[in-house]
Structure formats: structure tokens, C-alpha cells
Write an enzyme that holds these catalytic residues in place. Structure first.
Site, PDB file in Angstrom:
ATOM      1  N   LYS A 182      -8.312  -0.871  -2.457  1.00  0.00           N
ATOM      2  CA  LYS A 182      -7.010  -0.710  -3.094  1.00  0.00           C
ATOM      3  C   LYS A 182      -6.849   0.711  -3.663  1.00  0.00           C
ATOM      4  O   LYS A 182      -7.803   1.487  -3.689  1.00  0.00           O
ATOM      5  CB  LYS A 182      -6.822  -1.777  -4.174  1.00  0.00           C
ATOM      6  CG  LYS A 182      -6.883  -3.226  -3.639  1.00  0.00           C
ATOM      7  CD  LYS A 182      -5.871  -3.493  -2.533  1.00  0.00           C
ATOM      8  CE  LYS A 182      -5.538  -4.964  -2.322  1.00  0.00           C
ATOM      9  NZ  LYS A 182      -6.581  -5.812  -1.736  1.00  0.00           N
TER      10      LYS A 182
HETATM   11  C1  LIG Z   1      -6.433  -7.494  -1.880  1.00  0.00           C
HETATM   12  C2  LIG Z   1      -5.398  -8.540  -1.965  1.00  0.00           C
HETATM   13  C3  LIG Z   1      -5.605  -9.736  -2.666  1.00  0.00           C
HETATM   14  C4  LIG Z   1      -6.927 -10.113  -3.262  1.00  0.00           C
HETATM   15  O1  LIG Z   1      -7.441  -9.169  -4.115  1.00  0.00           O
HETATM   16  P1  LIG Z   1      -8.995  -9.335  -4.538  1.00  0.00           P
HETATM   17  O2  LIG Z   1      -9.129  -8.403  -5.693  1.00  0.00           O
HETATM   18  O3  LIG Z   1      -9.789  -8.918  -3.345  1.00  0.00           O
HETATM   19  O4  LIG Z   1      -9.200 -10.742  -4.894  1.00  0.00           O
HETATM   20  C5  LIG Z   1      -4.571 -10.634  -2.755  1.00  0.00           C
HETATM   21  N1  LIG Z   1      -3.386 -10.387  -2.194  1.00  0.00           N
HETATM   22  C6  LIG Z   1      -3.135  -9.252  -1.508  1.00  0.00           C
HETATM   23  C7  LIG Z   1      -1.785  -9.020  -0.945  1.00  0.00           C
HETATM   24  C8  LIG Z   1      -4.152  -8.292  -1.359  1.00  0.00           C
HETATM   25  O5  LIG Z   1      -3.916  -7.193  -0.653  1.00  0.00           O
END
Ligand SMILES: *Cc1c(COP(=O)(O)O)cnc(C)c1O
Length: 374
Positions: A182
């Protein structure tokens, strides 16, 4: 030539030294770094309450509980997302009700939401694909009018804005991810942004076994909380990243602009919406003209790999997964999500990339499509 992955975190030496300090400190799980990260996040989100979590998935699970989503309820969401979005609804015992996406934004089609609302609908769970925000004005207008909670899966939205306001600084419950891929990361991690004091208290308890510490040294438990707390090791990485959020977002925007300048528009690829106001450019996703190519998406990805370039797929439409087919969803139900999910590829975009890397990716895409025309 160096391998160019589709994403890579940028972590500075100060952060690495800071993590070493945490490791030497004698306290490595939730502690002072988590509290400081929550403070900085709260400040960033305009003073709202923030609870750090070990993942956005955990934040979403807690948000559903806080919003009162119960077995038998329905939650309206997009079929085009990381599967966590719909899995958390199932884990709450509720039903994910998919609504097809808009062909351009690739986000849930707000025109279609009202048609999916039933007496069992409890909440809306939109996703900002690639950090391009769902229209918050229209979203909250529908939610208010129909009396629905909104749980923003803003996992990809850190640094994005809507009409000049930061995503997370307004709205109902907002879940953000600090996963390694992210825009800012803590390795694994995330947070939930809230407003209501009682809901924040419930969120705090649900995060860690429901335990409340009483002034007399005793403990009380009234809800079966889970295990979603963030470690100080991770929080220290997050603190090191917060300083760069604006720089990272700006660099992503510049790289995205360069993609638009350099991309061969005759290639037949469909580029994302060119939003340089709100979007945080979490990803640069193009739709391949597969119907006019002799190779499939796997062949394209392999050809890019041979040229030293990493490519991702975000995401196949979720309703086509076996688990969701068992709920009664079928191919053809959500044509836009299927078309996009079947042809999308994520090209490299991360702050540490050079301008020349964009040019290299664009050249490789052009070449592969040209060499594999039907
Ligand atoms: C990355 C992501 C998640 C989950 O995030 P985590 O921190 O890995 O649990 C949920 N929804 C979307 C749209 C994502 O891109």
C-alpha cells in the site's frame, strides 16, 4: 537490466534504525509507538478517533461488528476488489450483495446501489479501487436517505482526497491498510477511523480479546474480542512512513502523468481515469486488448517478466470464485466487473521508480502487443 517489480516499499535508514531501537527496547508489541502512530493518524484525519490494527481486514471485521452487521444481514459491495472485502462480510455471517462497477472508474456503480437495497440491507461497503475515491457526495446522500451505515474499504486510499478533504477525515467508518504494497506501510497493518465515542470504545475492546483493565487492577470482559492489535515494531515502520506520505503521493502522481504522456494510445489498451486531484495513484491499471491478441493475460505477464518487468492482477471479479458461486452468483451477473477483472493488469508504479522506468514499461507493453496482434 535490473528487475522492475510492480511495486516496492521505500523505507529509509532512519526507520530501519528506529525499528532496531524498538527491538532493543524490551517492549516490542503494542506500546508507545502504536500510541504515537494513532496520534499522528488522528491528526492527519482531522482529529477523528483512530485505532491501529494488524490489518485492514481486521479493521473491516471490527467495523462490521461496530456497525451492528449480524447474521442474515446484507451488505452491498463491489465484485471488483481484493477478496478480503467480501470475505469479511461472510465471516460476520452476513451476505455480500454485489453491485456491478462503473466501466470508467471501476468502482461500485452508485446508480445501481438503490436497486440492490432490501429490508435486510444494513450497510454499504464501497472500495476506492487504486485509490480513486468513490463519489463521497452521492454515496453519503444515498446512505443518509436510506438509513444505512457506510464502511469505507479505503484500504488503498491513504493520501487520496475527495473535493479537497482527505479520505478518512470525514464519513462513517473508514478502514485503511498499511500492507507492504500500500502507499504507506507498516509491513502488515492498518487502522480504523471512527467518530462516535461508544463505538470507538467497542472497537478498542474488539481489537484485543474484549479485555477492559479496571482501575483496581482487575479486568472485565463483556464482548468476545479478537486479536487485531498492531505491534510496536510495525508501528515504528508506520511512523517512519507517515513523514513521506505527501512526497510519495506526489511522486506517484508524477509517474502516473508520465504514463499518460508516454503510453501508446494506438495499443488498444484502456487507461485508468486521469484523476490528478483526488486519486493517490495506488496502482496504474490498464485493460489489455486481449480479444485482438494471440496471447492471453498470462502470456502477456510472462512476456513482461522476460523483459524484467513485474506485472500484477488486481483483481479477478470475486463473484466468480467458488466460494461466491456457491452463494448463487454466476458468470454474466456483473459484466463490467468480469470484463475489467478479466483484462486488467497492474503496471509498475511506486515512489522509488525512475521516470525512465515508466518509459521502459510503456515501450515493453507496445512491443508485446504489436508482436502478438491477431
Ligand atoms: C489490501 C486491501 C485489503 C486488505 O488489507 P490488509 O491490510 O492486507 O488486510 C482490503 N481491501 C482492499 C481493497 C485492499 O486493497
Amino acid at each position: 537490466m535490473d528487475y522492475l517489480p510492480f511495486t516496492r516499499p521505500s523505507i529509509d535508514e532512519e526507520t530501519i534504525a528506529g525499528v532496531a531501537d524498538v527491538l532493543r527496547s524490551g517492549w516490542i508489541t503494542s506500546g508507545p509507538c502504536v500510541r504515537q502512530l494513532e496520534q499522528e493518524l488522528s491528526q492527519y484525519f482531522g482529529g477523528r478517533e483512530v485505532r491501529a490494527m494488524s490489518s485492514a481486514t481486521g479493521a473491516l471485521e471490527i467495523a462490521l461488528s461496530v456497525a451492528g452487521v449480524q447474521p442474515g444481514d446484507e451488505v452491498i459491495t463491489t465484485p471488483l476488489s481484493w477478496v478480503a472485502t467480501a470475505n469479511v462480510v461472510l465471516r460476520a455471517g452476513a451476505k455480500p450483495v454485489f453491485v456491478d462497477v462503473d466501466a470508467d472508474t471501476r468502482n461500485i456503480d452508485l446508480e445501481r446501489i438503490e436497486g440492490a437495497i432490501t429490508g435486510r440491507t444494513r450497510a454499504l461497503l464501497p472500495v476506492d479501487m487504486a485509490g480513486l475515491p468513490v463519489d463521497r457526495d452521492r454515496l453519503y446522500e444515498v446512505a443518509r436517505r436510506r438509513g444505512l451505515r457506510v464502511i469505507e474499504d479505503a484500504a488503498q486510499s491513504m493520501g487520496a482526497t475527495w473535493g479537497g478533504r482527505r479520505i478518512g477525515s470525514f464519513g462513517d467508518l473508514v478502514a485503511i491498510s498499511f500492507h507492504a504494497n500500500k502507499n504507506i506501510t507498516s509491513g502488515e497493518g492498518g487502522c480504523l477511523v471512527l467518530t462516535d465515542a461508544a463505538e470507538t470504545d467497542l472497537c478498542t475492546r474488539l481489537r484485543l480479546q474484549g479485555v477492559v483493565r479496571l482501575p483496581d487492577g482487575n479486568q472485565e470482559v463483556e464482548v468476545a474480542g479478537g486479536k487485531h492489535n498492531l505491534t510496536d515494531i510495525a508501528a515504528r515502520i508506520g511512523l517512519g512512513q507517515m513523514k513521506y506520505l505527501e512526497t510519495f503521493t506526489e511522486r506517484r502522481r508524477l509517474l502516473a502523468r508520465r504514463y499518460f504522456e508516454r503510453f501508446d494510445t494506438d495499443s488498444g489498451c484502456v487507461l485508468p481515469v486521469a484523476d490528478f486531484a483526488n486519486c493517490n495513484w495506488h496502482m496504474f491499471q490498464v485493460l489489455l486488448p486481449l480479444a485482438r491478441m494471440r496471447i492471453d493475460r498470462g502470456g502477456f505477464i510472462q512476456a513482461m517478466h522476460q523483459r524484467g518487468i513485474g506485472v500484477g492482477v488486481h483483481y479477478p471479479a470475486m463473484h466468480l470464485f467458488g466460494l461466491y458461486r456457491k452463494l448463487g452468483y454466476n458468470p454474466g451477473d456483473f459484466p463490467q466487473a468480469e470484463r475489467i477483472g478479466g483484462t486488467t493488469v497492474t503496471l509498475p508504479l511506486f515512489p522509488g521508480m525512475a521516470d525512465a522506468d515508466v518509459d521502459r514499461v510503456c515501450a515493453a507493453v507496445t512491443e508485446i502487443i504489436r508482436d502478438n496482434k491477431q
